[in-house]
Scaffold this motif. Sequence first.
Motif, short mmCIF file in Angstrom:
data_model
loop_
_atom_site.label_atom_id
_atom_site.label_comp_id
_atom_site.label_asym_id
_atom_site.label_seq_id
_atom_site.Cartn_x
_atom_site.Cartn_y
_atom_site.Cartn_z
N ALA A 5 0.81 -1.22 0.00
CA ALA A 5 0.00 0.00 0.00
C ALA A 5 0.84 1.27 0.00
N PHE A 6 2.04 1.23 0.62
CA PHE A 6 2.81 2.46 0.80
C PHE A 6 4.10 2.49 -0.02
N GLN A 35 -4.65 1.66 0.00
CA GLN A 35 -4.12 2.42 1.12
C GLN A 35 -5.23 2.94 2.03
#
Length: 475
Positions: free
Chosen positions: A114-115, A168
């Motif tokens: 997600a990051f 996210q």
Amino acid sequence: MLTPIKTRGRRKRSWTPSDGVSKPIPSGPKGGRPMMSLRTKQANSQSSNKRARLVAQIALPKPRKNLSRLESLPVELIEKIFLYSLNVNLPRSSRFLAAALSSERIYRALTLLAFWDDSSARDSGEAPETAKSIELAAATEAGATKILRLLRPLEYVPLFQDERRSLQASVLRCRWCTIERLLSHLPDLVRLVIQRHWLNVDITMASDLEDTLCLFLAQKGDTCSFQGTDTNSNHYTMTIEPLVSLTISCLESEQQTTHRILGILQIPDRFLSGTDKGFNEPHVRFLEILRLASGFNRLEPSTATEIALSREAIQQGVHTALIEHNADALTTLLKIDEYTFRSENTSAIQTLPYMLPPEHFRTAVRVARDDPSLFQLLLRASAESVPADDSEITQWAMDLDDAFGPWLLDFMLQLPQRIEAAKNEPIEGPIFYFGRANSRISIAQRYLRDVLGLEEMAGWMEEKLLNLSSEWMIE
């Protein structure tokens, strides 16, 4: 004549021969109720053993007779299905699935996916599967294996920005996505960015630099600058700001590219407001790393940022930091607020002055009457936001026994002119701009000289609250 008193309960009457039953045998020297036999105790409904069995039968839930086909699969297959679908609602549908998917390696895989801003695959314009094959073909086989190893048990497929934004948002809403857990996964994000943009593009380094880089990746070294050449003999320099960014420069083309470590696209309100548990030390560290990694540390605002955040949540966080006397959290939040406001409201057509809610200054006076440092931090962010003709602030300034009190009283007299100047010239008109004092304004010169004892004050956007090298190194 006395009235007899009626009492409730069972009356005891001594035995008489007319009762027609044998005289009871006392159980002891003082008489009393006869003792029950062992068989009577076992048959009695009030027996402790029987009562314990009844309670145990009631407390135990009825086991489910049948599990669904998905729930009956091995845990490894359930994990693969979940990581393939990336649907965070799957573990919420069943407590059996939640137990199977509630592990640190699943949390880690979701956080990294997600990051991690894998922009090289995203910008290729291909479908995710095709982009994956392009990326892995361009990299060496060993480098691709290291990326896949870092992301296991995830079978990595690069995501486009919209897909990553959706994932996210889902991850940030999960209860397990805490600040402490995000901080613990930042080193793995650093390794992914270095592996993708330096080690996987056929950059050749000297053997001693390779050993130094290995020590850095193991968090055993603090050397943050490396040189290498590609197959065309072009010279490159990699500069690492631990936990924040990676910058690669080419000597021949003079091109420079910066890759963020934490590719965050939205900042939840709970990270900014501090209303849950306040601002503890890990929370303040994360906010400062988040500010630096998001690019909110430049001296001049760029175009409107892609990172979504709520200014209302920031103002709530400023209030919380004032209540807690947390100067570090207050400074970071003010920097984030000013940068994002100026980026969104500065253009060739119109530029709006940056202002803070006047209530913040009143709060600073109420919670720290003997310490003007919180008030001065607000002043450095937006001096023109001080409420004019406020009796509480005026009395507070009169009670101060240092040079700041008289200066503040004189400044409040000039507030109407200063507010008008800030509206007409949002960059040159304010006393402070990004924390830099405008020494061409006489009241600002007096503040520097009489209150702070300084000749000038540079901007505070590049100032850092953390020593990031020490944050990276482990003993």
